[in-house]
Design a protein around this motif. Structure first.
Motif, short mmCIF file in Angstrom:
data_model
loop_
_atom_site.label_atom_id
_atom_site.label_comp_id
_atom_site.label_asym_id
_atom_site.label_seq_id
_atom_site.Cartn_x
_atom_site.Cartn_y
_atom_site.Cartn_z
N TYR A 151 0.83 -1.19 0.00
CA TYR A 151 0.00 0.00 0.00
C TYR A 151 0.88 1.26 0.00
O TYR A 151 2.08 1.21 0.30
CB TYR A 151 -0.91 0.03 1.24
CG TYR A 151 -2.01 -1.00 1.23
CD1 TYR A 151 -3.33 -0.62 0.98
CD2 TYR A 151 -1.75 -2.34 1.50
CE1 TYR A 151 -4.36 -1.55 0.98
CE2 TYR A 151 -2.77 -3.28 1.50
CZ TYR A 151 -4.07 -2.88 1.24
OH TYR A 151 -5.07 -3.80 1.24
N ILE A 152 0.23 2.36 -0.32
CA ILE A 152 0.85 3.68 -0.19
C ILE A 152 0.02 4.50 0.78
O ILE A 152 -1.19 4.67 0.58
CB ILE A 152 0.94 4.40 -1.54
CG1 ILE A 152 1.89 3.67 -2.49
CG2 ILE A 152 1.42 5.85 -1.34
CD1 ILE A 152 1.95 4.27 -3.88
N GLY A 153 0.65 4.96 1.84
CA GLY A 153 0.00 5.87 2.77
C GLY A 153 0.32 7.30 2.37
O GLY A 153 1.41 7.59 1.86
N SER A 154 -0.62 8.19 2.58
CA SER A 154 -0.37 9.59 2.23
C SER A 154 -1.24 10.50 3.07
O SER A 154 -2.29 10.11 3.57
CB SER A 154 -0.66 9.84 0.74
OG SER A 154 -2.03 9.66 0.45
N PHE A 155 -0.78 11.72 3.27
CA PHE A 155 -1.58 12.76 3.90
C PHE A 155 -1.03 14.13 3.52
O PHE A 155 0.13 14.26 3.11
CB PHE A 155 -1.63 12.62 5.43
CG PHE A 155 -0.28 12.56 6.11
CD1 PHE A 155 0.55 13.67 6.22
CD2 PHE A 155 0.17 11.36 6.66
CE1 PHE A 155 1.78 13.61 6.85
CE2 PHE A 155 1.41 11.28 7.29
CZ PHE A 155 2.21 12.41 7.39
N TRP A 156 -1.88 15.13 3.62
CA TRP A 156 -1.45 16.51 3.40
C TRP A 156 -1.00 17.09 4.73
O TRP A 156 -1.71 16.99 5.73
CB TRP A 156 -2.59 17.34 2.81
CG TRP A 156 -2.81 17.07 1.35
CD1 TRP A 156 -3.65 16.15 0.81
CD2 TRP A 156 -2.15 17.72 0.26
NE1 TRP A 156 -3.56 16.17 -0.56
CE2 TRP A 156 -2.64 17.14 -0.93
CE3 TRP A 156 -1.20 18.73 0.17
CZ2 TRP A 156 -2.21 17.54 -2.19
CZ3 TRP A 156 -0.77 19.13 -1.09
CH2 TRP A 156 -1.27 18.54 -2.25
N PHE A 157 0.18 17.70 4.71
CA PHE A 157 0.83 18.17 5.93
C PHE A 157 1.04 19.68 5.83
O PHE A 157 1.66 20.17 4.88
CB PHE A 157 2.16 17.44 6.11
CG PHE A 157 2.94 17.84 7.33
CD1 PHE A 157 2.34 17.93 8.57
CD2 PHE A 157 4.31 18.11 7.23
CE1 PHE A 157 3.06 18.30 9.69
CE2 PHE A 157 5.05 18.47 8.34
CZ PHE A 157 4.42 18.56 9.57
N ASN A 158 0.52 20.41 6.80
CA ASN A 158 0.69 21.87 6.81
C ASN A 158 2.10 22.24 7.28
O ASN A 158 2.75 21.48 7.97
CB ASN A 158 -0.36 22.50 7.74
CG ASN A 158 -0.56 23.98 7.46
OD1 ASN A 158 0.00 24.52 6.50
ND2 ASN A 158 -1.36 24.64 8.27
N HIS A 159 2.55 23.45 6.89
CA HIS A 159 3.88 23.98 7.24
C HIS A 159 5.00 23.17 6.59
O HIS A 159 6.10 23.08 7.14
CB HIS A 159 4.09 23.99 8.76
CG HIS A 159 2.99 24.59 9.54
ND1 HIS A 159 2.67 25.93 9.48
CD2 HIS A 159 2.09 24.04 10.40
CE1 HIS A 159 1.65 26.19 10.27
NE2 HIS A 159 1.27 25.05 10.84
N ILE A 160 4.74 22.60 5.40
CA ILE A 160 5.79 21.82 4.76
C ILE A 160 6.98 22.69 4.39
O ILE A 160 8.10 22.21 4.24
CB ILE A 160 5.23 21.10 3.50
CG1 ILE A 160 6.19 20.00 3.04
CG2 ILE A 160 4.98 22.11 2.37
CD1 ILE A 160 6.36 18.88 4.01
N ASP A 161 6.75 24.00 4.26
CA ASP A 161 7.83 24.93 3.95
C ASP A 161 8.37 25.62 5.20
O ASP A 161 9.15 26.55 5.12
CB ASP A 161 7.35 26.00 2.95
CG ASP A 161 6.12 26.75 3.45
OD1 ASP A 161 5.49 26.29 4.43
OD2 ASP A 161 5.80 27.80 2.86
#
Length: 773
Positions: free
Chosen positions: A659-669
């Protein structure tokens, strides 16, 4: 000052002449071959070593300004103080014009080769100041210098190899204690400036040594050192003045970036331990030590073996001080020698040794680290063992001699043993190393481009291009979001082409680059869901020279490659031309590709999605029920304290597989946020339990950057049906009350796609693709 008297005194010092003779002899014996062609020899032909040579050559040949480097991080460039280059070595050579560039390589190499010689002279000067026998002091000084752990820096980090800097500081502070003067203070100030401008670690070393030195002398009211005006005047000259000058050079003339990392990665990794300091790894007598102690893992940054003579001296000091303690002679406990300043150095170095082991931030106290302030910039704390190395070797040689100096025969035996032990360790460290440094790069030295791999350059007009884009792309400079080096060869090739054409690189292999600049450049090879911000900063309309090693490009790099036109071929790579205006089409082409994939795919219902797999087992968390939380998409997101262990997923997965797990993460920069740890643990609850465990970080898994949000992907293996899957995240490098947000968590089969279409917007695997505006 009577210079004639000083000259006669120096050259009538038999010990000084013997030190010079011995150190030059050792240098020629072990490293003489490196003196034959210093301007075309590359001690480190790859990695950090080659990067320093590259920065030196490019800066001298092509940069118009003295304090900025345009060689990397195009179109932004970089401060010379953050590229790994040696600013004052580079600029000294630059004065003589572009043709002097090879002299920069030669000067760097010669400084490394002669550095232990200069270091030996300073160590001898310390022994002479302590009134030790001239022949004994000369031998000890030479062998201590050539036993220095800094010699391990000849592979790379060349500015850290200057062996003489720490001994010079110890010597000048010793002399200043006996005869304070403004002239000596300015000499110390010059040394601080030289060391700090060479590498900031030396500023930390000098601050530690000088800070404790002045504090103890002031608090003990030692002669004039107890007067506040005296202390303020001389500390201002010695330490504050050079720091202010350096800060003015860095900030006002060189560096206008405001978003560099405040905490480079590695503070809890690159530390030392007892093995790094006391275990004779690779020495002839290593097997003897194995009977008494087990070797523990230690990073190279923490390796600073002090030598057998210093170990014996340290044991002697410990025994003598314990005897004094048991006899109630408490006032003498801190007096490990009969010299006050040496005692200050000893306890300072011992504290620095404790600090170099990662204390007090290891063993459950990692939470203290975010409050360390600017000291966090010195991530490789294992290097602080160097102070202990020099101090304990000097004290060991001095203390062992002082114990037996009244007994002539015994004193000669002890001196012979100390020198012999130092020689054995020194020989073991330096033996047969020269072949590792005597490297030559034919393609780089081929000035006429006569070699087949350089033939395409003969009629190449570099003025028609603006920069070099290496593919596969690399950008490892911000200590946060990065593009790891997938192919070391492309780095070396890019260096050579850049130096031959004068074109700057859009890649970075080592520097503390701006977080925002890094995000813009790395977005070039990520999924283009938005227009590239980078194109707003590239004002030049000339094409970009693309250097390609095609076999290992990923899908998105191939999309850039497809926009390019071939212009030449070399032995190990291809050369293409890319119109930067075409990069604007990447988003549109990607959208059309996704739309066509969706239109032609056979899709099956899967919750709110349509899936390419009719039996796909997947998990999805929108977090929309968490209102008033900043979200990437929808009406809410997961929010937690980033220091804590946050359990994002804790449930079963019905179908085994990849499987591939994924999420959107704030403050990536943001700073430090991308170093978020992602722990995946999937286990079977049956007696024959199978499990999958993986831990990674957000920075290495970024696939998309959309504003301050980044899509992070990571592998998940479900070993058996109905296995229990847990996904936990944390970041122990941040403060305990700092918050973070995560949105759109998905765990999907590796070979399946999940679509959600809303008008012209297509969502695939939580990536949102918009039509060109």
């Amino acid at each position: 000052m009577n210079f004639k008297h000083t000259f006669v005194r120096i050259f009538s010092d038999k010990g000084l002449l013997l030190t010079l003779f011995l150190s030059l002899s050792v240098m020629c014996f072990f490293y003489g071959e490196l003196l034959l062609h210093p301007c075309t020899t590359y001690f480190g032909a790859t990695g950090d070593g080659m990067q320093i040579y590259y920065e030196t050559l490019f800066h001298t040949k092509y940069d118009s300004a003295f304090w900025t480097q345009n060689s990397v991080n195009y179109p932004y460039g970089e401060s010379i103080f953050f590229t790994g280059a040696m600013p004052f070595v580079n600029n000294l050579v630059k004065i003589f014009g572009p043709s002097a560039a090879p002299l920069g390589v030669g000067l760097i190499n010669l400084m490394m080769v002669f550095s232990p010689v200069i270091g030996a002279l300073f160590i001898y000067a310390i022994f002479r100041h302590l009134r030790m026998p001239w022949h004994y002091g000369a031998c000890c000084a030479t062998f201590i210098s050539y036993l220095s752990p800094q010699l391990l820096r000849m592979y790379g980090h060349y500015s850290l190899q200057w062996v003489f800097l720490i001994p010079a500081m110890l010597y000048l502070l010793l002399r200043f204690y006996d005869q304070p003067s403004v002239l000596k203070s300015f000499a110390i100030a010059f040394l601080v400036f030289l060391g700090a401008s060479t590498h900031l670690y030396f500023l930390a070393f000098f601050a530690a040594i000088g800070g404790v030195y002045w504090a103890v002398l002031f608090l003990t009211r030692d002669r004039g050192f107890g007067r506040i005006t005296f202390v303020l005047k001389h500390t201002a000259i010695q330490f504050i003045l050079p720091i202010v000058i350096l800060e003015l050079l860095v900030v006002m003339m060189s560096d206008h970036v405001t978003d560099r990392t405040t905490a480079p990665w590695g503070f809890l990794i690159y530390h030392s331990n007892l093995t790094g300091v006391l275990f004779p790894m690779g020495k002839p007598y290593e097997s003897i030590f194995r009977f008494f102690a087990e070797q523990q893992p230690v990073e190279l940054e923490g390796v600073a073996y002090i030598g057998l003579a210093a170990i014996i001296g340290l044991i002697t000091v410990i025994i003598v001080q314990l005897v004094r303690l048991f006899r109630g002679r408490f006032k003498l406990f801190f007096a490990v020698t009969d010299h006050k300043v040496l005692n200050i150095f000893f306890w300072t170095s011992l504290f620095m040794l404790w600090f170099s082991f990662g204390h007090p931030f290891v063993d459950g106290h990692e939470g203290w680290l975010p409050y360390l302030g600017p000291v966090r910039q010195f991530r490789a704390v294992g290097r602080f063992t160097w102070i202990f190395f020099y101090v304990i070797n000097i004290i060991a040689a001095y203390r062992l001699y002082k114990l037996v100096q009244q007994r002539k025969i015994v004193s000669y035996i002890v001196m012979t043993l100390v020198v012999s032990f130092l020689f054995i360790d020194m020989y073991s460290l330096n033996h047969a190393r020269v072949s590792q440094f005597d490297n030559h790069i034919a393609a780089l030295d081929d000035e006429e481009n006569a070699l087949p791999e350089n033939a395409w350059l003969i009629n190449f007009n570099s003025a028609a291009y603006q920069a070099i884009l290496p593919l596969p792309y690399f950008h490892v400079g911000s200590e946060n979001i990065c593009r790891p080096i997938a192919d070391p060869e492309i780095v070396q090739i890019s260096y050579i082409v850049s130096l031959k054409t004068g074109l700057p690189m859009m890649g970075v292999s080592s520097a503390r680059t701006s977080l925002s600049q890094s995000a813009k450049l790395i977005s070039l090879v990520l999924d283009p869901v938005r227009p590239l911000e980078l194109l707003n900063d590239i004002k030049d309309k000339r094409p970009i020279l693309v250097i390609v090693r095609e076999a290992i490009l990923d899908e998105l790099e191939k999309n850039i490659f497809a926009l390019s036109k071939p212009i030449a071929v070399s032995k190990e790579y291809k050369i293409y031309s890319l119109d930067p205006a075409l990069l604007k089409t990447l988003q549109e082409k990607r959208y059309e590709r996704v739309r066509n994939d969706h239109a032609t795919a056979r899709l099956f219902p899967a919750g709110i999605f349509s899936s390419t797999d009719s039996s796909a087992s997947f998990a999805y968390r929108s977090f929309d029920g968490m209102n008033n939380i900043p979200a990437y998409r929808g009406k809410g997101a997961y929010q937690g304290k980033i220091y804590d262990g946050n359990r994002l997923f804790d449930s079963t997965m019905a179908v085994p597989g990849e499987y591939i797990g994924s999420f959107w993460f704030n403050h990536i920069d943001g700073d430090i946020y991308p170093r978020l740890a992602i722990e995946v643990f999937c286990k079977d609850t049956t007696p024959d339990a199978k499990s999958f465990y993986n831990i990674t970080n957000a920075a290495s898994g970024v696939k998309v950057i959309d504003g301050h949000w980044g899509l992070v992907e990571f592998p998940v293996t479900v070993p058996v049906a109905n296995a229990h899957l847990q996904i936990t995240i944390w970041n122990k490098e941040m403060k305990k009350d700092q918050l973070f947000e995560i949105d759109e968590l998905m765990i999907r089969p590796k070979d399946a796609d999940f679509y959600l279409v809303k008008g012209d917007t297509i969502i695939r695997n939580t990536r949102v693709y918009y039509p060109q505006q």
